[in-house]
Enzyme design. Structure first.
Site: not given
Ligand code: 13P
Ligand code: G3H
Ligand code: ZN
Length: 331
Positions: A93, A115, A189
């Site tokens: 991610d 990204d 987010h």
């Molecule tokens: P949320 O913070 O809305 O749960 O989004 C999570 C996300 O986009 C992880 O990449």
């Molecule tokens: O988009 C971000 C995700 O919610 C992951 O969050 O970077 O705190 O693990 P993090």
């Molecule tokens: Zn995200």
């Protein structure tokens, strides 16, 4: 190097094809620890849903990349043990560099996000293309992003959305060769997606946030028909969980998410992947706070992490059935 197929994982290509045809979205749930993984896998097996396990770079640092790799392999075996082998994708991610994406691919990830949305357009294209060229050698699928979500993304904080510009998507997709595209249409987010003054109140006094920009999504779908779209920042911030957290000593103020009806509408379109992390954090925190408040003598971690896991599983079951429509898609 370990290839994801050796771990029993799949990439996202076939899942997105099926999601597009069936008018639903694959859940992309983040995990950092065992309880979250147990909740995700057991919820998705119970509801017969495919799933994307998401690991952020922060999660990788927190949990250790080697452990995560074996945990993902464990998830595949756990799903079989529960009686149904669901398709499981292990996805990076918000990857921010080529090196991070390469390292994840070498550790068994079946899908990565690069990204580059904070970079100027040409740099985003170049970086994304570089990741695609490497990833496709191993049949790993790649998610790119155009447009910037408000809030904190990739440790970069943006005050306002920069909505995806539909006129860029064809060029971006053809020049980079990405397999899916994350777009910015008003999600963000975290648990504070809107300020109360941006919202209206309904008859019951509930704050209703401004609608997502479905007009932008429609234009994107017209320009790249049938291409898998991804929505980040798609937690709904359930107010019952916020209330429990605040009742037991939490201090969440103005926590507002994306209404579930909007996500259902998105899932029925070309949106094939919906990212949810914050709602899971709320579910776990509410359960842990409740145990700490009501059973202050308890100090066995299983006595609070167990309820947190149960609450998380319940949330994910709800998401696959009632929000994403991904339940009952695995035979
Ligand atoms: P949320 O913070 O809305 O749960 O989004 C999570 C996300 O986009 C992880 O990449
Ligand atoms: O988009 C971000 C995700 O919610 C992951 O969050 O970077 O705190 O693990 P993090
Ligand atoms: Zn995200």
């Amino acid at each position: 190097m370990v290839h994801y197929t050796e771990l029993g994982l799949v990439n996202s290509r076939e899942l997105f094809k099926q999601a597009m045809a069936g008018g639903y979205a694959i859940p992309a749930f983040n995990f950092n620890n065992m309880e979250q993984l147990q909740a995700i896998v057991s919820a998705c097996v119970e509801t017969k849903s495919p799933v994307i396990l998401q690991v952020s770079s922060g999660a990788r640092k927190y949990a250790n990349q080697t452990l995560l790799r074996y945990m993902a392999q464990g998830a595949v075996e756990y799903s079989k043990e529960l009686g149904l082998s669901i398709p499981i994708v292990l996805h990076l991610d918000h990857g921010d560099t080529f090196e991070l994406c390469k390292s994840c691919i070498e550790m068994g990830f079946s899908s990565v996000m690069i990204d580059g949305s904070h970079h100027p357009y040409e740099k985003n294209v170049k970086l994304t293309r570089q990741v695609v060229e490497y990833a496709h050698k191993y049949d790993v699928t790649v998610e790119g992003e155009l447009g910037v979500l408000a809030g904190i993304e990739d440790e970069v904080s943006a005050e306002h959305h920069t909505y995806t510009r539909p006129e860029e998507v064809e060029d971006f997709v053809s020049k980079t060769g990405v397999d899916s595209l994350a777009i910015s249409i008003g999600t963000s987010h975290g648990a504070n997606k809107f300020k109360p003054e941006q919202c209206t109140r309904n008859a019951d006094g509930i704050l209703i946030p401004p609608p997502l920009r479905f007009d932008i999504l429609d234009e994107i779908m017209n320009r790249i028909p049938g291409f898998p779209i991804v929505l980040h920042g798609s937690s709904s911030v359930p107010q019952d969980l916020v209330a429990i957290i605040n009742k037991y000593g939490g201090k969440l103020k103005d926590a507002i998410g994306i209404p579930e009806e909007e996500l259902r509408k998105a899932a029925a379109s070309a949106v094939c992947k919906i990212n949810i992390d914050s709602d899971g954090r709320l579910a776990m925190t509410a359960a842990v706070r409740e145990v700490f408040a009501l059973q202050p003598a308890e100090f066995d971690p299983r006595k609070y992490l167990g309820p947190a896991r149960d609450s998380l599983k319940k949330l994910y079951i709800h998401k696959t059935i009632n929000v994403l429509g991904s339940a009952n898609r695995v035979q």
